[in-house]
Scaffold this active site. Structure first.
Site, PDB file in Angstrom:
ATOM      1  N   PRO A  34      -0.556   0.411  -3.980  1.00 21.89           N
ATOM      2  CA  PRO A  34      -1.624   1.277  -4.485  1.00 21.89           C
ATOM      3  C   PRO A  34      -2.044   2.336  -3.468  1.00 21.89           C
ATOM      4  O   PRO A  34      -1.908   2.165  -2.257  1.00 21.89           O
ATOM      5  CB  PRO A  34      -2.771   0.292  -4.756  1.00 21.89           C
ATOM      6  N   SER A  69       0.842  -1.198   0.000  1.00 26.70           N
ATOM      7  CA  SER A  69       0.000   0.000   0.000  1.00 26.70           C
ATOM      8  C   SER A  69       0.875   1.244   0.000  1.00 26.70           C
ATOM      9  O   SER A  69       2.038   1.207   0.440  1.00 26.70           O
ATOM     10  CB  SER A  69      -0.896   0.012   1.245  1.00 26.70           C
ATOM     11  N   LYS A 119       0.634  -2.020   7.404  1.00 27.17           N
ATOM     12  CA  LYS A 119       1.047  -2.233   6.017  1.00 27.17           C
ATOM     13  C   LYS A 119       2.553  -2.076   5.869  1.00 27.17           C
ATOM     14  O   LYS A 119       3.194  -2.856   5.142  1.00 27.17           O
ATOM     15  CB  LYS A 119       0.323  -1.260   5.100  1.00 27.17           C
TER      16      LYS A 119
END
Length: 342
Positions: free
Chosen positions: A185, A125, A160
């Site tokens: 992303p 992420s 993350k």
């Protein structure tokens, strides 16, 4: 054509990725936390128009348990590890998110290595890239890492970053030659295939239903789910991608107010409830003292984080849709599937 394991096949990104793999002629194995979700995945793949749905095999496996992962990884060529725990609410302790995210990633990597898988593509992420730094006029790239001890780093963001770091450490010390690629992303938008979709889509939902009466002064980067799925597959097959990270985003950040105006402009009456007013930052800070769900947003008020997608464009010939197209596709699908009443 390859046999590809996609973890988290019932999710927003997972279902789109399976659909694109099938369209490309691959065979797919996917994991579900419960086999009760198999019918949901089949409906989503049908809605996506995916061919060859008989080429999908299903295994039950949960990131919190070793059960099922060795069987799911057996005989596959590549793994796209997309499944990830996501909080429904703020946990009482950050380790309630960090440990499952880290240990789940390691569990999948270990099963892939033991099965002789050549390459794993990990869905990380932007949360692992651009947080915990002092505000600055800079553009984040794949060389950047979130400072997990920095200001405003929420437990999900920290999870993350910790999970991706652990994955790279595993590859270096225990990978036995297995390759890793990380996809990072930003907020994922785009057409939903069912009632399971990203937290970013909830922004669109709240605007269309009128639940968001005024747009907070928050900026977000966007990317279409179809483009994220495409980037995973390109990273899976490109010889040059091994050992690399790739940011996945459409372009410049957009404000919630810009998103609302785009919806009104492109959807007309369907977006009549999208906010036309902005909520002042001082008011949201005041309300956050009495509204727990607002507290997570306070560190993000007025913060604009820019990032570059040049690496994915240049190395993998990736060409994402625009911010506007991603946002409108989200809204169109919510309206079309009748999900605004949920």
């Amino acid at each position: 054509m390859a046999n590809v394991l996609v973890t988290g096949g019932s999710g927003f990104l997972g279902s789109h990725t399976i659909a694109q793999l099938l369209t490309s002629g691959h065979t797919v194995t996917t994991t579900l936390r419960s086999m009760k979700r198999k019918a949901d995945v089949e409906r989503m793949l049908a809605r996506a128009g995916a061919p060859g749905r008989e080429r999908v095999s299903y295994f039950e496996a949960d990131l919190g348990s070793d059960d099922g992962w060795e069987q799911a990884a057996d005989g596959v060529d590549h793994v796209l590890h997309i499944a990830s725990p996501f909080p429904g609410s703020r946990p009482k302790h950050e380790n309630e998110l960090i440990i499952p995210a880290r240990d789940g990633a390691l569990r999948v990597l270990r099963a892939a290595r033991n099965a002789g898988v050549k390459r794993v593509v990990l869905t990380s992420s932007f949360a692992a890239v651009g947080y915990g730094h002092a505000p600055a006029d800079r553009v984040f790239t794949e060389d950047d890492w979130t400072n997990v001890d920095g200001p405003g780093v929420a437990p999900y963001i920290k999870s993350k970053a910790v999970a991706e770091r652990a994955a790279w450490d595993f590859i270096e010390t225990e990978g036995q030659g297995m390759e890793l690629v990380a996809i990072n992303p930003v907020g994922i938008f785009g057409p939903v295939l069912g009632p399971d979709y990203s937290s970013s889509i909830r922004i669109i939902h709240a605007m269309l239903t009128g639940d968001m009466r005024a747009a907070p002064p928050i900026w977000t980067n966007t990317v279409d789910v179809r483009d994220v799925a495409d980037l995973h597959i390109k990273a899976m097959t490109s010889p040059d991608a091994a050992g690399q990270r790739y940011l996945a985003l459409a372009g410049e950040p957009v404000s919630f107010q810009q998103i609302a105006l785009t919806l009104r402009s492109r959807l007309g009456e369907a977006a009549a409830k999208a906010p036309t007013r902005s909520a002042p930052a001082w008011l949201l800070r005041l309300l956050s003292a009495f509204t727990p769900q607002l507290r997570e947003t306070v560190p993000q008020l007025g913060v604009v984080r820019r990032a570059a997608n040049a690496k994915a464009r240049e190395q993998l010939d990736w060409s994402p849709r625009s911010n506007e197209d991603a946002v409108v596709a989200s809204a169109d699908s919510l309206v079309r599937l009748g999900l605004l009443a949920d």
